[in-house]
Motif scaffolding. Structure first.
Motif, PDB file in Angstrom:
ATOM      1  N   THR A  79      -0.085   6.972  -4.858  1.00  0.00           N
ATOM      2  CA  THR A  79      -0.597   6.344  -3.637  1.00  0.00           C
ATOM      3  C   THR A  79      -2.112   6.433  -3.708  1.00  0.00           C
ATOM      4  O   THR A  79      -2.668   7.529  -3.803  1.00  0.00           O
ATOM      5  CB  THR A  79      -0.080   7.071  -2.373  1.00  0.00           C
ATOM      6  N   ASP A  80      -2.770   5.268  -3.688  1.00  0.00           N
ATOM      7  CA  ASP A  80      -4.221   5.225  -3.855  1.00  0.00           C
ATOM      8  C   ASP A  80      -4.943   5.882  -2.678  1.00  0.00           C
ATOM      9  O   ASP A  80      -4.450   5.874  -1.551  1.00  0.00           O
ATOM     10  CB  ASP A  80      -4.681   3.776  -3.998  1.00  0.00           C
ATOM     11  N   VAL A 115      -1.234  11.577  -4.496  1.00  0.00           N
ATOM     12  CA  VAL A 115      -1.770  10.933  -3.291  1.00  0.00           C
ATOM     13  C   VAL A 115      -3.286  11.109  -3.309  1.00  0.00           C
ATOM     14  O   VAL A 115      -3.794  12.232  -3.235  1.00  0.00           O
ATOM     15  CB  VAL A 115      -1.171  11.542  -2.002  1.00  0.00           C
ATOM     16  N   TYR A 151      -7.401  14.073  -5.566  1.00  0.00           N
ATOM     17  CA  TYR A 151      -6.047  13.713  -5.153  1.00  0.00           C
ATOM     18  C   TYR A 151      -5.224  14.987  -5.026  1.00  0.00           C
ATOM     19  O   TYR A 151      -5.624  16.053  -5.487  1.00  0.00           O
ATOM     20  CB  TYR A 151      -5.394  12.759  -6.169  1.00  0.00           C
ATOM     21  N   ASP A 180       4.245  13.255  -7.638  1.00  0.00           N
ATOM     22  CA  ASP A 180       3.738  12.379  -6.581  1.00  0.00           C
ATOM     23  C   ASP A 180       2.248  12.632  -6.426  1.00  0.00           C
ATOM     24  O   ASP A 180       1.834  13.740  -6.082  1.00  0.00           O
ATOM     25  CB  ASP A 180       4.466  12.637  -5.254  1.00  0.00           C
ATOM     26  N   ASN A 208       4.444   8.807  -9.369  1.00  0.00           N
ATOM     27  CA  ASN A 208       4.370   7.928  -8.199  1.00  0.00           C
ATOM     28  C   ASN A 208       2.965   8.092  -7.635  1.00  0.00           C
ATOM     29  O   ASN A 208       2.557   9.213  -7.349  1.00  0.00           O
ATOM     30  CB  ASN A 208       5.408   8.316  -7.142  1.00  0.00           C
TER      31      ASN A 208
END
Length: 176
Positions: free
Chosen positions: A141-142, A69, A87, A67, A139
């Motif tokens: 998330t910008d 982010v 990130y 993940d 996965n």
């Protein structure tokens, strides 16, 4: 009895199906996915030597989920360029590390004027580069930079205690 091992890397041949490689007292240890040929030889003074090859196959680990982010920054407009980068990666498998994947792109964004600036992180920019893991899922998330409008300021011009005859008050909104 004595057991010895030889690692067959395909670079040498000893004829009669046995490797012309150095024989080792301890068995080799493999940690990376792949196929390996290991020869072993059992010698005993009362018996004929027994030499044989074994194939060891280590399959890639599956089920890894990463993940991603993107970082977010919210700042007030100050007339200079502002930025955010980087990130956070959360990985569900303790054996998989950030060094096992790569980002093809940039995890940074900058801006000067008030507004929202997306970082532009997308799933297709992340790829697994380790042969020890297969089917890694990313996965994403910008992240973004948000520059807020500055608060309004009231500016009062004072005629040093004086006044103008028939003067009127004029109000003008200005930026810092």
């Amino acid at each position: 009895s004595v057991i010895e091992y030889a690692i067959d890397d395909g670079s040498a041949g000893g004829g009669c199906g046995t490797p012309a490689l150095p024989w080792l007292a301890t068995a080799p240890v493999y940690t990376n996915a792949g196929e390996y040929i290991v020869w072993y030889r059992v010698t005993n003074q009362n018996y004929e030597d027994f030499t044989h090859a074994a194939k060891l196959t280590i399959t890639p680990r599956t089920g890894v989920v990463v993940d991603i982010v993107g970082n977010v920054a919210t700042n007030v407009y100050n007339g200079t360029a502002q930025s955010v980068n980087g990130y956070t990666a959360v990985i569900n498998d303790s054996l998989y590390k950030e060094t096992d994947f790569e980002l093809a792109g940039n995890s940074a964004v900058s801006g000067t004027a008030p507004g929202k600036y997306p970082m532009g992180l997308i799933v297709s920019q992340f790829t697994n580069k380790s042969k020890n893991f297969a089917g890694v899922t990313f996965n994403v998330t910008d992240g973004e930079l948000v520059i807020l409008e500055p608060p309004q300021k009231n500016v009062i011009f004072d005629a040093i205690g004086g006044s103008f005859a028939d003067g009127t008050v004029v109000t003008q909104e200005c930026e810092d």
